[in-house]
Design a protein around this motif. Structure first.
Motif, PDB file in Angstrom:
ATOM      1  N   ALA B  21       4.181  42.563  62.328  1.00 56.53           N
ATOM      2  CA  ALA B  21       3.135  43.640  62.541  1.00 56.53           C
ATOM      3  C   ALA B  21       2.064  43.124  63.453  1.00 56.53           C
ATOM      4  O   ALA B  21       1.926  42.001  63.040  1.00 56.53           O
ATOM      5  N   GLY B  22       1.153  43.569  63.899  1.00 56.80           N
ATOM      6  CA  GLY B  22      -0.282  43.358  64.518  1.00 56.80           C
ATOM      7  C   GLY B  22      -0.205  43.203  65.798  1.00 56.80           C
ATOM      8  O   GLY B  22      -0.714  43.404  66.293  1.00 56.80           O
ATOM      9  N   GLN B  23       1.766  42.475  66.370  1.00 56.42           N
ATOM     10  CA  GLN B  23       1.453  42.092  67.385  1.00 56.42           C
ATOM     11  C   GLN B  23       1.464  43.405  68.719  1.00 56.42           C
ATOM     12  O   GLN B  23       2.368  44.625  67.949  1.00 56.42           O
ATOM     13  N   PHE B  24       1.195  42.794  69.629  1.00 53.21           N
ATOM     14  CA  PHE B  24       0.836  44.032  70.692  1.00 53.21           C
ATOM     15  C   PHE B  24       1.636  43.885  71.754  1.00 53.21           C
ATOM     16  O   PHE B  24       2.256  42.964  72.028  1.00 53.21           O
ATOM     17  N   VAL B  25       2.911  45.278  72.164  1.00 56.34           N
ATOM     18  CA  VAL B  25       4.096  45.425  73.419  1.00 56.34           C
ATOM     19  C   VAL B  25       3.779  46.098  74.378  1.00 56.34           C
ATOM     20  O   VAL B  25       3.642  47.267  74.239  1.00 56.34           O
ATOM     21  N   GLU B 159       2.448  47.757  60.611  1.00 59.72           N
ATOM     22  CA  GLU B 159       2.942  47.375  59.526  1.00 59.72           C
ATOM     23  C   GLU B 159       3.965  48.240  58.576  1.00 59.72           C
ATOM     24  O   GLU B 159       3.032  49.413  59.312  1.00 59.72           O
ATOM     25  N   THR B 160       4.620  47.898  57.723  1.00 61.53           N
ATOM     26  CA  THR B 160       5.521  49.037  56.682  1.00 61.53           C
ATOM     27  C   THR B 160       4.606  49.397  55.744  1.00 61.53           C
ATOM     28  O   THR B 160       4.738  48.549  55.093  1.00 61.53           O
ATOM     29  N   ILE B 161       5.014  50.477  55.225  1.00 65.22           N
ATOM     30  CA  ILE B 161       4.619  50.690  53.911  1.00 65.22           C
ATOM     31  C   ILE B 161       5.779  50.943  52.728  1.00 65.22           C
ATOM     32  O   ILE B 161       6.759  51.614  53.314  1.00 65.22           O
ATOM     33  N   ALA B 195       4.219  52.475  59.138  1.00 67.96           N
ATOM     34  CA  ALA B 195       5.907  52.483  59.573  1.00 67.96           C
ATOM     35  C   ALA B 195       5.588  52.818  58.154  1.00 67.96           C
ATOM     36  O   ALA B 195       5.366  52.005  57.078  1.00 67.96           O
ATOM     37  N   MET B 196       6.250  54.076  57.822  1.00 67.30           N
ATOM     38  CA  MET B 196       6.607  54.626  56.327  1.00 67.30           C
ATOM     39  C   MET B 196       7.723  54.397  56.293  1.00 67.30           C
ATOM     40  O   MET B 196       9.094  55.253  56.791  1.00 67.30           O
ATOM     41  N   GLU B 197       8.793  53.525  55.417  1.00 66.03           N
ATOM     42  CA  GLU B 197       9.609  53.190  55.390  1.00 66.03           C
ATOM     43  C   GLU B 197      10.580  54.018  53.833  1.00 66.03           C
ATOM     44  O   GLU B 197      10.236  53.292  53.116  1.00 66.03           O
ATOM     45  N   PHE B 198      12.248  54.820  53.725  1.00 62.99           N
ATOM     46  CA  PHE B 198      11.819  55.705  53.134  1.00 62.99           C
ATOM     47  C   PHE B 198      12.832  55.362  52.478  1.00 62.99           C
ATOM     48  O   PHE B 198      14.092  55.150  52.939  1.00 62.99           O
ATOM     49  N   GLY B 199      13.401  54.869  51.173  1.00 61.73           N
ATOM     50  CA  GLY B 199      14.791  54.480  50.439  1.00 61.73           C
ATOM     51  C   GLY B 199      15.147  54.784  49.121  1.00 61.73           C
ATOM     52  O   GLY B 199      14.359  55.438  48.178  1.00 61.73           O
ATOM     53  N   ASN B 256       8.416  41.446  54.971  1.00 67.54           N
ATOM     54  CA  ASN B 256       7.507  41.652  55.196  1.00 67.54           C
ATOM     55  C   ASN B 256       6.559  42.683  54.661  1.00 67.54           C
ATOM     56  O   ASN B 256       6.869  43.442  55.528  1.00 67.54           O
ATOM     57  N   TYR B 257       6.201  43.819  53.456  1.00 65.94           N
ATOM     58  CA  TYR B 257       6.010  45.107  53.735  1.00 65.94           C
ATOM     59  C   TYR B 257       4.460  45.030  53.340  1.00 65.94           C
ATOM     60  O   TYR B 257       4.383  44.673  52.145  1.00 65.94           O
ATOM     61  N   PHE B 258       3.286  45.818  54.092  1.00 64.18           N
ATOM     62  CA  PHE B 258       2.235  45.789  53.391  1.00 64.18           C
ATOM     63  C   PHE B 258       1.990  46.221  52.244  1.00 64.18           C
ATOM     64  O   PHE B 258       1.196  45.826  51.704  1.00 64.18           O
TER      65      PHE B 258
END
Lengths: 163, 420
Positions: B21-25, B159-161, B195-199, B256-258
């Motif tokens: 997360a945070g990396q520029f690609v 980053e992912t929530i 990113a919103m990760e739903f589960g 790692n989740y934010f």
């Protein structure tokens, strides 16, 4: 960049910046004549080329329409200072070469009508009316490269778009 | 290195092996989408490059769905720009009126986007495809133009929530209600750049149509993408549709989740977002005296067959309230045909609703149901910004298809349980 400021609040969305009823054209002059119309119908009458927008959180939320930053750029707004930008508006502004700056402090304290100067060399926003200085969030190097090229198309033309 | 599903898919589209997360690609793009509003600018920009041919015509998708069938002369000109470009560059995924559907209903249905893909679209609701385990994000026209030339996009890895939903859903509560509830909790910028990760168990038992509705509205919380790890439901959905090979990714257990949020949704009732932001969410029962002028059922959020089925279930044998205009928009021609076969269209027409060919039309105040000053719509769409459906002084309430159908009968915002 030096100009008189116009202040708007949080969550100004792309429907307010350029309503969908004008999205049937790509003509920049026509788009810019409706810039900010649904948040302030007098904007194009009272604002002048070179003026600066100072706005709240999440500016440009909503649609991906590049017409929004394009209408602001071609109206002649010199830059936007925001507490924060919505992400698609942010990348669109970088890609089309519309200068944008994030500074929560500046966006909270600057008042409408203040004369503001942005010094790119010193990375400073200076309110000439109140004599206060603010810093802004620096761009990552890779974004700086796109900005310095004059936008994404220029960056692609110069064969710097690595991939 | 442990990674989230979003990081894994982005990494797989670079030669980096892993990303954080945070990396520029710069990432390879599998599908690059544009529509009749955004693609004309992309095409004009591409043509400034002086390149004879797009790099990957098979990865470009052009869907003229917003102002089609052309609502005016200028829109007809924009649609022609797409048509001519598709012909010139031999882009087979161009969808003419009669074959076209709403882009985010059409692409999963046609198997054009498949699990494991990296998709960009010059439309903010491109995040919809995350429901299939795709990294998919809305970008601008210039990004699309650069992709036509290079096949790539610049990205900052988000980053992912993580959102986990537990409990048992009540009757009439859908994916739309889960996402409205979530946006109500975190706000319209609660997932900005993330990113919103739903589960969780509730998501695992959710239909693909409901998952698509959830990921569709990730942008309404400011997110870069919404995503759901593929499972058996995904496999069943894609295996007879996928036009290409696909790959299932999932987040590592200790990634790692934010932030993480867990919601027990057992007590949740249908949710309604009141003007003028999708975060202004209330339970439907709190809004029982709100009179409305127009009801819209459709869109890239809720224009799928299961949405029409639930609306028809409520409207069957009934007439809508005399003061209501009901507009139903099947999301694609395939959805429309299936609704015809199942008798749903007949139910809508007998209820005195208007049924339209697939178009984004009214959702953004384009055509097929524009509001005038002082009017109020209840809509299954995704955005209720002031004036989005027409006059700056018109209002929009957002809801699921069951609430929309029930309210069309009563003339005011109503719980579907009151009707059946």
């Amino acid at each position: 960049m030096k100009g008189k400021t116009w202040i708007y609040g949080d969550n100004v969305n792309t429907d307010e910046i350029i309503p969908a009823r004008y999205l049937n054209t790509t003509d920049l002059k026509e788009l810019s004549s409706h810039c900010m119309e649904d948040i302030d119908s007098d904007f194009v009458k009272k604002a002048k080329r070179g003026d600066i927008l100072v706005v709240g959180e999440n500016f440009g939320c909503g649609s991906s329409r590049e017409h929004a930053p394009l209408s602001i750029k071609f109206f002649g707004i010199s830059c936007i200072i925001a507490k924060s930008f919505a992400r698609i508006f942010f990348r669109n502004a970088i890609n089309i070469g519309l200068p944008i700056f994030e500074s929560k402090e500046a966006a909270s304290e600057i008042r409408e009508g203040d004369e503001v100067f942005v010094d790119l060399n010193l990375s400073k926003i200076i309110d000439l009316t109140t004599d206060k200085e603010y810093s802004f969030t620096p761009f990552p190097d890779e974004m700086k490269d796109i900005i310095e090229a004059g936008g994404l198309m220029e960056y692609v033309k110069s064969n710097q778009f690595k991939g | 290195m442990v990674m989230t599903i979003t990081e894994k898919i982005i990494a797989a589209h670079t030669d980096l092996g892993e990303v954080r997360a945070g990396q520029f690609v710069y990432a390879d793009v599998d599908v690059c989408l544009g529509n009749d509003i955004t693609a004309p600018i992309a095409i004009e920009q591409f043509e400034t490059l002086g390149i004879a041919q797009v790099l990957h015509p098979d990865r470009i998708v052009l869907v003229p769905d917003h102002f089609t069938p052309n609502k005016d002369i200028k829109s007809a000109r924009n649609a022609k720009v797409l048509r001519d470009f598709a012909q010139k560059h031999q882009i087979k995924n161009y969808f003419e009126v009669g074959r076209v559907g709403i882009e985010h209903v059409l692409l999963p249905e046609q198997g054009i986007v498949v699990p494991g893909d990296l998709v960009i679209g010059a439309d903010s609701h491109t995040c919809t495809y995350g429901a299939l385990g795709i990294f998919s994000t809305g970008v601008g026209s210039t990004d699309i133009a650069a992709c036509y030339a290079t096949g790539k996009v610049w990205l900052k890895v988000p980053e992912t929530i993580k959102f986990t939903y537990t409990g048992q859903l009540n009757e009439w509560v859908s994916g739309k209600d889960l996402i409205l509830y979530t946006i109500g909790k975190i706000g319209v910028d609660g997932a900005r750049y993330k990113a919103m990760e739903f589960g969780g168990p509730v998501i695992e038992s959710l239909s693909m149509d409901d998952r698509l509705a959830m990921c569709n509205m990730a942008i309404e919380a400011g997110a870069k993408n919404g995503i759901i790890a593929p499972d058996h439901c995904t496999e069943v959905y894609v295996n007879d549709k996928a036009q290409r090979g696909y790959k299932f990714y999932s987040s590592d257990a200790d990634c790692n989740y934010f932030e993480t949020h867990e919601y027990d949704v057992s007590a949740l009732t249908p949710q309604v977002a009141i003007p003028n932001l999708p975060e202004n969410v209330r339970p439907v029962e709190d809004l029982s005296d709100i009179r409305i002028d127009q009801v819209v059922i459709g869109s890239c959020t809720n224009g799928r067959i299961s949405d029409l089925r639930i609306a028809a279930q409520i409207l069957k044998g009934k007439k809508i309230h005399p003061s209501i205009r009901l507009i139903v928009l099947p999301g694609t021609q395939e959805v429309y045909l299936e609704a015809l076969r199942e008798g749903l269209i007949e139910i809508f027409i007998n209820a005195e609703g208007a049924v339209s060919t697939p178009t984004c039309g009214p959702c953004l105040g384009g055509h097929m149901g524009v509001l005038t000053e002082g009017e109020r719509a209840l809509s299954t769409t995704n955005r209720n910004f002031a004036g989005r459906m027409g006059h700056p002084k018109s209002e929009i309430y957002l809801c699921n298809p069951a609430v929309a159908a029930a309210s069309a009968i009563t003339g005011k915002i109503s719980h579907p349980g009151l009707i059946t």
